[in-house]
Design a protein around this motif. Structure first.
Motif, short mmCIF file in Angstrom:
data_model
loop_
_atom_site.label_atom_id
_atom_site.label_comp_id
_atom_site.label_asym_id
_atom_site.label_seq_id
_atom_site.Cartn_x
_atom_site.Cartn_y
_atom_site.Cartn_z
N PHE A 13 -57.86 59.10 35.66
CA PHE A 13 -58.36 59.35 34.30
C PHE A 13 -57.48 60.42 33.65
O PHE A 13 -57.42 61.55 34.15
CB PHE A 13 -59.80 59.86 34.31
CG PHE A 13 -60.83 58.89 34.84
CD1 PHE A 13 -61.59 58.13 33.97
CD2 PHE A 13 -61.05 58.74 36.21
CE1 PHE A 13 -62.55 57.25 34.43
CE2 PHE A 13 -62.01 57.87 36.69
CZ PHE A 13 -62.76 57.11 35.80
N GLY A 14 -56.83 60.10 32.55
CA GLY A 14 -56.01 61.10 31.87
C GLY A 14 -55.60 60.63 30.50
O GLY A 14 -55.58 59.43 30.22
N ASN A 86 -63.66 49.15 43.42
CA ASN A 86 -63.82 49.57 44.82
C ASN A 86 -62.79 50.63 45.22
O ASN A 86 -62.14 50.52 46.26
CB ASN A 86 -63.73 48.36 45.76
CG ASN A 86 -64.87 47.39 45.56
OD1 ASN A 86 -66.02 47.79 45.45
ND2 ASN A 86 -64.55 46.10 45.50
N ALA A 87 -62.65 51.64 44.40
CA ALA A 87 -61.69 52.71 44.69
C ALA A 87 -62.29 53.73 45.65
O ALA A 87 -63.52 53.90 45.73
CB ALA A 87 -61.26 53.39 43.39
N ASP A 88 -61.41 54.42 46.38
CA ASP A 88 -61.85 55.45 47.32
C ASP A 88 -62.01 56.81 46.63
O ASP A 88 -62.83 57.63 47.04
CB ASP A 88 -60.81 55.61 48.45
CG ASP A 88 -60.55 54.33 49.19
OD1 ASP A 88 -61.51 53.78 49.78
OD2 ASP A 88 -59.40 53.85 49.17
N LEU A 89 -61.23 57.03 45.59
CA LEU A 89 -61.11 58.36 45.01
C LEU A 89 -60.77 58.22 43.53
O LEU A 89 -60.10 57.27 43.13
CB LEU A 89 -59.99 59.13 45.72
CG LEU A 89 -59.54 60.50 45.18
CD1 LEU A 89 -60.62 61.54 45.44
CD2 LEU A 89 -58.23 60.93 45.83
N ALA A 90 -61.23 59.16 42.72
CA ALA A 90 -60.81 59.23 41.32
C ALA A 90 -60.20 60.60 41.06
O ALA A 90 -60.56 61.60 41.69
CB ALA A 90 -61.97 58.99 40.37
N VAL A 91 -59.26 60.62 40.13
CA VAL A 91 -58.58 61.85 39.72
C VAL A 91 -58.70 61.99 38.21
O VAL A 91 -58.48 61.02 37.47
CB VAL A 91 -57.10 61.82 40.14
CG1 VAL A 91 -56.34 62.97 39.49
CG2 VAL A 91 -56.97 61.87 41.65
N VAL A 92 -59.06 63.19 37.73
CA VAL A 92 -59.19 63.46 36.30
C VAL A 92 -58.24 64.59 35.92
O VAL A 92 -58.33 65.69 36.49
CB VAL A 92 -60.64 63.84 35.94
CG1 VAL A 92 -60.75 64.16 34.45
CG2 VAL A 92 -61.60 62.73 36.31
N VAL A 93 -57.34 64.32 34.96
CA VAL A 93 -56.42 65.34 34.47
C VAL A 93 -56.38 65.25 32.94
O VAL A 93 -55.80 64.33 32.39
CB VAL A 93 -55.00 65.16 35.03
CG1 VAL A 93 -54.15 66.39 34.68
CG2 VAL A 93 -55.00 64.94 36.53
N SER A 94 -57.03 66.19 32.26
CA SER A 94 -57.00 66.26 30.80
C SER A 94 -57.33 64.91 30.19
O SER A 94 -56.54 64.32 29.44
CB SER A 94 -55.60 66.72 30.33
OG SER A 94 -55.58 66.95 28.94
N PHE A 95 -58.56 64.43 30.46
CA PHE A 95 -58.96 63.10 30.03
C PHE A 95 -59.57 63.08 28.64
O PHE A 95 -59.15 62.35 27.76
CB PHE A 95 -59.93 62.50 31.05
CG PHE A 95 -60.49 61.16 30.66
CD1 PHE A 95 -59.66 60.12 30.29
CD2 PHE A 95 -61.86 60.95 30.64
CE1 PHE A 95 -60.17 58.89 29.92
CE2 PHE A 95 -62.39 59.73 30.29
CZ PHE A 95 -61.54 58.69 29.92
N GLY A 96 -60.63 63.89 28.42
CA GLY A 96 -61.19 63.99 27.08
C GLY A 96 -62.53 63.32 26.88
O GLY A 96 -63.05 63.31 25.76
#
Length: 327
Positions: A13-14, A86-96
């Motif tokens: 997510f970004g 079916n993801a293992d992990l999510a990453v959020v960097v400056s999404f909004g």
């Protein structure tokens, strides 16, 4: 301890360019698979209101990554689509957008956030600008496991970084984005080896919040001391931009320097010993305007601006924020 078998499936997510170094690093790692990139919808920008494409979307397209855009991430459609990945992990960097608890619960390894401050300090929308405004000489990056509250979750790791005396939010953001990407990748590899990787609860009693700035926040209040205003000019780049009102027109202040002591009324136009435009500020201080941009014009250094303003210094003090509100 159960070690996961790569590739680890990740949803990214970004939106802003802060997320680009993280996305590029994750996309080129053999142990990871970005199953999709989620970014904000294309929106009209500028005077022509042409559709703008987010920096993260541009990067995802360049890297050939799957891409999704949702107007409302909390919608049933968005949640169900994310569930099917079916993801293992999510990453959020400056999404909004806010990540709901329903989405946080989708990922066995959780949701990691790359936050550009030493949490719990400077939570919120503008942590780097907040640190510059406060006169901090040091900040950093935190890798946090997100929970339902804003920047509240436990922290896996942090790194410290200096704030240089001439840093703007732009230059600081560039450095922290790269350092944050490296730290994120290290943290993910540790999680792959140990899904029970320990984290530390934040000391919530020490939390500080920096809210999203509005355009009006950029109006310089000359009643404040020059040091505070010089920090604001650097902190407000690129948004909302620092400015003052001269003869009814907006003058953007792109860079400033501390001037000599003065007994003039705050907001009075002065000329520095080096022949630059200067403004009287609070507490008998002054600020030299070293780089400005007149309304409808180009950016220029202070001396160039002053050559086209023979009346500078002869007019009444510039309006202050309180005076504009009462007008």
């Amino acid at each position: 301890m159960n070690t996961l078998v790569p590739p680890i499936r990740i949803v990214f997510f970004g939106t802003s360019d802060v997320g680009i170094p993280s996305l590029e690093l994750l996309a080129t790692d053999q142990q990871l698979e970005i199953v999709t990139v989620i970014t904000q919808p294309d929106r009209p920008v500028g005077r022509k209101q042409e559709l703008g494409i987010s920096p993260v979307k541009q990067t995802a397209v360049r890297l050939g990554l799957p891409l999704l855009q949702f107007e409302d991430l909390k919608s049933k459609e968005a949640v169900e689509k994310l569930r099917t990945l079916n993801a293992d992990l999510a990453v959020v960097v400056s999404f909004g957008q806010i990540i709901s608890q329903e989405i946080l619960d989708l990922y066995p390894l959780g949701v990691l956030n790359v936050h550009p401050s030493l949490l719990p300090k400077y939570r919120g929308a503008s942590p780097m600008a907040g640190a510059i405004l406060a006169g901090e000489t040091e900040t950093g990056v935190s890798i946090m496991k997100m929970d339902a509250l804003m920047d509240h979750g436990p922290v896996y790791t942090q790194i410290r970084a200096d704030i240089h005396p001439d840093d703007t939010t732009i230059t600081l953001s560039d450095r922290l984005a790269k350092q944050g990407g490296n730290l994120l990748l290290q943290t993910i590899h540790q999680l792959v080896k140990n899904p029970a990787l320990p984290s530390s609860e934040q000391d919530h009693t020490q939390a500080t919040i920096v809210h999203r700035f509005t355009k009006e926040d950029g109006l310089l209040d000359w009643h404040k001391p020059a040091l505070s205003l010089e920090r604001a000019i650097r902190a407000y780049q690129p948004w909302p931009g620092a400015y003052t009102i001269i003869e009814g027109k907006r003058l953007k202040v792109l860079a400033g320097a501390l001037g000599p002591k003065t007994e003039h009324t705050a907001g009075t136009q002065l000329i520095s010993p080096e022949q630059d435009p200067m403004m009287a500020c609070g507490e008998a201080t002054s600020l030299i305007l070293t780089r400005v941009q007149p309304e409808g014009g180009n950016a220029m250094d202070g001396k160039t601006f002053l050559r086209g303003r023979p009346g500078w210094g002869s007019s009444s003090p510039a309006p202050l924020p309180s005076e504009l509100r009462s007008a």
